[in-house]
Design a protein around this motif. Structure first.
Motif, PDB file in Angstrom:
ATOM      1  N   PHE A 117     -14.934  23.694   8.019  1.00  0.00           N
ATOM      2  CA  PHE A 117     -13.934  24.711   7.714  1.00  0.00           C
ATOM      3  C   PHE A 117     -12.858  24.632   8.785  1.00  0.00           C
ATOM      4  O   PHE A 117     -13.079  24.094   9.869  1.00  0.00           O
ATOM      5  CB  PHE A 117     -14.547  26.126   7.671  1.00  0.00           C
ATOM      6  N   GLY A 118     -11.701  25.168   8.478  1.00  0.00           N
ATOM      7  CA  GLY A 118     -10.601  25.136   9.430  1.00  0.00           C
ATOM      8  C   GLY A 118     -10.006  26.509   9.637  1.00  0.00           C
ATOM      9  O   GLY A 118     -10.021  27.357   8.734  1.00  0.00           O
ATOM     10  N   VAL A 119      -9.501  26.741  10.830  1.00  0.00           N
ATOM     11  CA  VAL A 119      -8.717  27.937  11.112  1.00  0.00           C
ATOM     12  C   VAL A 119      -7.359  27.752  10.435  1.00  0.00           C
ATOM     13  O   VAL A 119      -6.797  26.653  10.439  1.00  0.00           O
ATOM     14  CB  VAL A 119      -8.543  28.128  12.636  1.00  0.00           C
ATOM     15  N   ASP A 120      -6.834  28.808   9.819  1.00  0.00           N
ATOM     16  CA  ASP A 120      -5.532  28.707   9.159  1.00  0.00           C
ATOM     17  C   ASP A 120      -4.483  28.193  10.141  1.00  0.00           C
ATOM     18  O   ASP A 120      -4.458  28.591  11.314  1.00  0.00           O
ATOM     19  CB  ASP A 120      -5.095  30.073   8.629  1.00  0.00           C
ATOM     20  N   ASP A 121      -3.610  27.312   9.671  1.00  0.00           N
ATOM     21  CA  ASP A 121      -2.614  26.687  10.544  1.00  0.00           C
ATOM     22  C   ASP A 121      -1.755  27.714  11.279  1.00  0.00           C
ATOM     23  O   ASP A 121      -1.414  27.524  12.447  1.00  0.00           O
ATOM     24  CB  ASP A 121      -1.710  25.762   9.730  1.00  0.00           C
ATOM     25  N   ASP A 122      -1.389  28.796  10.597  1.00  0.00           N
ATOM     26  CA  ASP A 122      -0.545  29.812  11.233  1.00  0.00           C
ATOM     27  C   ASP A 122      -1.247  30.481  12.411  1.00  0.00           C
ATOM     28  O   ASP A 122      -0.594  30.946  13.356  1.00  0.00           O
ATOM     29  CB  ASP A 122      -0.138  30.888  10.211  1.00  0.00           C
ATOM     30  N   ALA A 123      -2.580  30.534  12.365  1.00  0.00           N
ATOM     31  CA  ALA A 123      -3.345  31.205  13.408  1.00  0.00           C
ATOM     32  C   ALA A 123      -3.854  30.251  14.477  1.00  0.00           C
ATOM     33  O   ALA A 123      -4.285  30.691  15.555  1.00  0.00           O
ATOM     34  CB  ALA A 123      -4.540  31.946  12.784  1.00  0.00           C
ATOM     35  N   ALA A 124      -3.815  28.944  14.206  1.00  0.00           N
ATOM     36  CA  ALA A 124      -4.398  27.959  15.127  1.00  0.00           C
ATOM     37  C   ALA A 124      -3.793  28.008  16.537  1.00  0.00           C
ATOM     38  O   ALA A 124      -4.530  27.936  17.526  1.00  0.00           O
ATOM     39  CB  ALA A 124      -4.294  26.557  14.542  1.00  0.00           C
ATOM     40  N   PRO A 125      -2.464  28.124  16.703  1.00  0.00           N
ATOM     41  CA  PRO A 125      -1.903  28.156  18.066  1.00  0.00           C
ATOM     42  C   PRO A 125      -2.434  29.323  18.898  1.00  0.00           C
ATOM     43  O   PRO A 125      -2.814  29.139  20.057  1.00  0.00           O
ATOM     44  CB  PRO A 125      -0.397  28.261  17.828  1.00  0.00           C
ATOM     45  N   ALA A 126      -2.465  30.516  18.317  1.00  0.00           N
ATOM     46  CA  ALA A 126      -2.944  31.685  19.065  1.00  0.00           C
ATOM     47  C   ALA A 126      -4.432  31.567  19.362  1.00  0.00           C
ATOM     48  O   ALA A 126      -4.892  31.889  20.467  1.00  0.00           O
ATOM     49  CB  ALA A 126      -2.660  32.967  18.284  1.00  0.00           C
ATOM     50  N   PHE A 127      -5.210  31.089  18.390  1.00  0.00           N
ATOM     51  CA  PHE A 127      -6.647  30.938  18.596  1.00  0.00           C
ATOM     52  C   PHE A 127      -6.936  29.888  19.665  1.00  0.00           C
ATOM     53  O   PHE A 127      -7.744  30.102  20.571  1.00  0.00           O
ATOM     54  CB  PHE A 127      -7.330  30.553  17.278  1.00  0.00           C
TER      55      PHE A 127
END
Length: 241
Positions: free
Chosen positions: A198-208
């Motif tokens: 599974f992947g973290v949504d691209d929009d949230a990846a930088p903050a995560f």
């Protein structure tokens, strides 16, 4: 405290817990790695990493011997692609002295076999002891079975987790849901090689990703090569914008 050579040759000062099974940032990082890329047997615990500094950090936390090799493996999302990389295997457990093999229980943190380790008889990990150290636990899992990349087609950063153990990925998803950063995720899906991802949504990846590594240099509990990959991917995404 224990000094470990960092990727730039400077020593990293690692706070080592008295018990690598107790709740502590270093033990959380260790068991995240074991869950992500390791194996718990009756006599030994084995963990694999592609980062030499990270291998030395894990050895400082739990002891054991490191073996270095080079391996080629299929890319998790596309079995037709292979990649060659360094592989450092840390084996913790029964060793040998002048009189032959030592007692396995002594090697497994003073426990008899797997009794008392954070994994049950079915191989499922119990992370409750590390609940206060979710960042280090997740960082260890990511470095064990995760990927960080820059997606040139969309100009975004991708963070995903891949493993054969569906239950581990479900537990990882729960940890991410509980973390202080809002990080929506895609559904758990099967890979072409028979595992799950599974992947973290691209929009949230930088903050995560930034949250995951923001204190790593202070604690030394990280793989420098993975932190550099995240930083480079973030810079590429910013330049793309």
């Amino acid at each position: 405290m224990s000094d470990v050579a960092g990727s730039d040759g400077d020593p990293l000062e690692i706070e080592v817990p008295a018990d690598p099974l107790a709740g502590h940032p270093a033990s959380a990082y260790l068991w995240g790695h074991v869950a992500g890329s390791g194996d718990v047997g009756e006599d030994t615990v084995e963990v694999v990493t592609n980062d030499e500094t990270s291998a030395n950090v894990l050895a400082a936390v739990a002891g054991g011997d490191i073996d270095h090799d080079t391996t080629s493996r299929e890319y998790a999302h596309d079995a037709s692609i292979t990649r060659t990389e360094d592989e450092y295997t840390l084996e913790i457990g029964a060793g040998e002295d002048d009189d032959g093999p030592t007692d396995a229980g002594d090697g497994l943190f003073g426990r008899s076999g797997t009794l008392g380790l954070p994994v049950d008889g079915r191989g499922h990990y119990r992370f409750s002891a590390f609940a206060s150290h979710d960042r280090e636990l997740l960082r260890g899992i990511l470095e064990g079975c995760g990927t960080i990349c820059f997606k040139s087609s969309s100009g975004t950063v991708g963070i995903s987790f891949v493993h054969d153990d569906e239950a581990l990925l479900e537990a990882t998803r729960e940890l991410i849901e509980d973390c202080p950063v809002d990080a929506p995720m895609g559904d758990l899906s099967e890979t072409s090689s028979g595992g799950y991802w599974f992947g973290v949504d691209d929009d949230a990846a930088p903050a995560f990703g930034t949250w995951l590594y923001e204190d790593c240099e202070e604690t030394g509990l990280y793989a420098p090569s993975r932190e550099r990959k995240l930083r480079k991917s973030l810079e590429q995404a910013e330049a793309y914008d």
